[in-house]
Design a protein around this motif. Structure first.
Motif, short mmCIF file in Angstrom:
data_model
loop_
_atom_site.label_atom_id
_atom_site.label_comp_id
_atom_site.label_asym_id
_atom_site.label_seq_id
_atom_site.Cartn_x
_atom_site.Cartn_y
_atom_site.Cartn_z
N GLU A 117 0.74 -1.10 0.03
CA GLU A 117 0.01 -0.08 -0.03
C GLU A 117 0.91 1.31 0.16
OE1 GLU A 117 -4.06 -1.65 2.22
OE2 GLU A 117 -2.41 -0.73 3.44
N SER A 122 0.94 4.13 -2.83
CA SER A 122 0.91 5.38 -2.51
C SER A 122 1.80 6.27 -3.07
CB SER A 122 0.60 5.66 -0.93
OG SER A 122 -0.33 5.04 -0.49
N LEU A 149 -10.59 8.92 -5.04
CA LEU A 149 -10.16 7.79 -5.90
C LEU A 149 -9.72 6.62 -4.58
CD1 LEU A 149 -8.73 6.39 -8.20
CD2 LEU A 149 -6.56 7.65 -7.71
N SER A 150 -9.12 7.29 -3.44
CA SER A 150 -8.84 6.18 -2.43
C SER A 150 -10.03 5.30 -1.73
CB SER A 150 -8.06 6.94 -1.45
OG SER A 150 -8.94 7.84 -1.02
N GLU A 187 -12.68 4.77 -3.44
CA GLU A 187 -13.37 4.17 -4.62
C GLU A 187 -12.30 2.63 -4.78
OE1 GLU A 187 -15.88 2.91 -7.22
OE2 GLU A 187 -16.12 4.70 -5.99
N ILE A 188 -11.06 2.95 -4.64
CA ILE A 188 -10.26 1.75 -4.41
C ILE A 188 -10.58 0.95 -3.39
CG2 ILE A 188 -7.79 1.11 -4.29
CD1 ILE A 188 -6.90 3.30 -5.88
N ARG A 189 -10.64 1.38 -2.03
CA ARG A 189 -11.19 0.56 -1.00
C ARG A 189 -12.38 -0.19 -1.19
NH1 ARG A 189 -11.70 2.65 5.13
NH2 ARG A 189 -12.12 0.62 6.29
N SER A 202 -11.83 -3.07 -3.91
CA SER A 202 -11.19 -4.07 -3.26
C SER A 202 -11.83 -4.81 -2.33
CB SER A 202 -9.62 -3.49 -2.78
OG SER A 202 -10.02 -2.75 -1.74
N GLU A 234 -9.16 -5.57 1.83
CA GLU A 234 -9.13 -4.11 1.58
C GLU A 234 -7.74 -3.51 1.32
OE1 GLU A 234 -13.42 -2.62 3.31
OE2 GLU A 234 -11.51 -1.81 4.28
#
Length: 375
Positions: free
Chosen positions: A204, A208, A246-247, A249-251, A254, A261
């Motif tokens: 992660e 990042s 975005l973060s 949405e990614i969480r 996933s 996650e």
């Protein structure tokens, strides 16, 4: 229409908050103290001028503001000036992390009989709660530190060192938290220690860093465009806001398609973006000027909302424990900062007052507390 009414009401409260902040400044208190006080008075638990619905509607202001604050944090981390402070940043960060974790976990363990949900826990569970709480106590508040630095237009080696420690500590605490969550999980449910959690955190952080680099490239592109400064400012704020979206949405994605996650820290990504612009582009001065100009408005909105969102009903029940942990953390900060400063060879003057800059706490610690709750 309802959203417009809510936003208009909040703007009126914010204008009053600005006046209150100026009164606080007259008695030698930071402006943000006045903003927080105004938010508390007008929030859901007192006058209710800022309602729970308003807090939900204005949540995007929090994310816009945090994106800006992270950009500012990255913009003041200039490699040329930081190199001479790396030793101090390293030792003070280590000192703060060790002293706060040891004293914090000891304090929570000793107070277990006075904390309702911990009274009947077995020793292993009490240890699990203690190490998680102690990890959260390590976290700082870059947003508060940056707001005060910006208000006072503070510059120099002491400011650079204090901000460097504050930001590095918040990166370190995320890694420590991931490790201690895995240990706490093993203690609570008698499973073995899962090294995969540590591997996931490292992945992660790498993701990042990549996103932060790409964000820096995007910011350089925006700054290079021959457009009005107001449009540039709006574009930079929206870019930071987009990182939060975005973060999230990614969480969400996933969580739906993977057995775990992917949690990316948007503050860290934005900070890397600001760091890239400052150190690896020709737009450092323009970037800093844009952030400096919009700063007072962002701090006003952000800290007024923060004050309004404080859960005074919970504080009314838990204030003795909160006060005890506050003073334990204060002692730990003094010991860690002073000890780290001595190991780094800093001047006595710095060591005597440096600890004061590390007291503030918010942001990451609130996020980690929510993560504990969900786990």
């Amino acid at each position: 229409m309802n959203s417009i009414v809510v936003m208009t009401g909040f703007v009126i409260v914010a204008l009053a908050s600005e006046k209150i902040g100026k009164y606080f400044a007259k008695v030698q208190l930071p402006l943000i103290s006045g903003f927080l006080f105004a938010g508390i008075i007008t929030g859901p638990f007192m006058l209710n001028l800022i309602t729970v619905e308003t807090l939900k509607t204005m949540h995007f202001v929090d994310q816009l503001s945090l994106g800006f604050i992270a950009f500012y944090a990255g913009s003041v981390l200039c490699l040329r000036t930081l190199r001479s402070h790396l030793k101090s940043i390293k030792w003070i960060t280590i000192g703060l992390a060790i002293s706060t974790f040891i004293l914090g976990s000891w304090a929570v363990f000793m107070l277990a009989d006075y904390i309702p949900f911990m009274k009947d826990m077995p020793v292993s569970s009490t240890i699990a709660v203690s190490i998680l709480a102690a990890t959260i106590l390590i976290a700082r508040s870059p947003s508060s530190a940056i707001a005060i630095i910006s208000e006072l237009n503070a510059r120099g080696p002491f400011t650079q060192m204090a901000l460097g420690v504050t930001i590095v500590t918040d990166v370190v605490v995320i890694i420590l938290f991931a490790i201690n969550v895995s240990i706490a999980d093993a203690l609570l449910v008698s499973f073995g220690f899962d090294i995969n959690v540590i591997a996931l955190v490292i992945i992660e952080l790498i993701i990042s860093l990549v996103f932060g680099y790409l964000l820096g490239k995007l910011l350089v592109f925006v700054l290079s465009c021959n457009i009005n400064s107001i449009i540039k400012t709006g574009s930079i704020l929206l870019t930071g806001y987009a990182v939060f979206i975005l973060s999230e949405e990614i969480r969400s994605v996933s969580h739906a398609i993977l057995p775990f996650e992917i949690l990316l820290e948007p503050l860290f990504i934005c900070m890397i973006g600001g760091f890239f612009v400052t150190n690896y582009s020709d737009y450092r001065q323009e970037f800093r000027k844009i952030l400096y100009d919009i700063g007072p408005t962002v701090y006003l909105l952000f800290f007024t909302l923060t004050g309004a969102s404080l859960a005074l009903d919970i504080l009314a029940i838990t204030w003795p424990i909160a006060l005890a942990l506050f003073f334990v953390r204060l002692a730990a900060i003094f010991i860690g900062s002073f000890g780290g400063g001595i190991l780094a060879g800093d001047s006595k003057q710095y060591n005597k007052i440096g600890w004061m800059t590390y007291i503030t706490q918010a942001g990451v610690s609130l996020g980690l507390a929510k993560q504990v709750s969900s786990e």
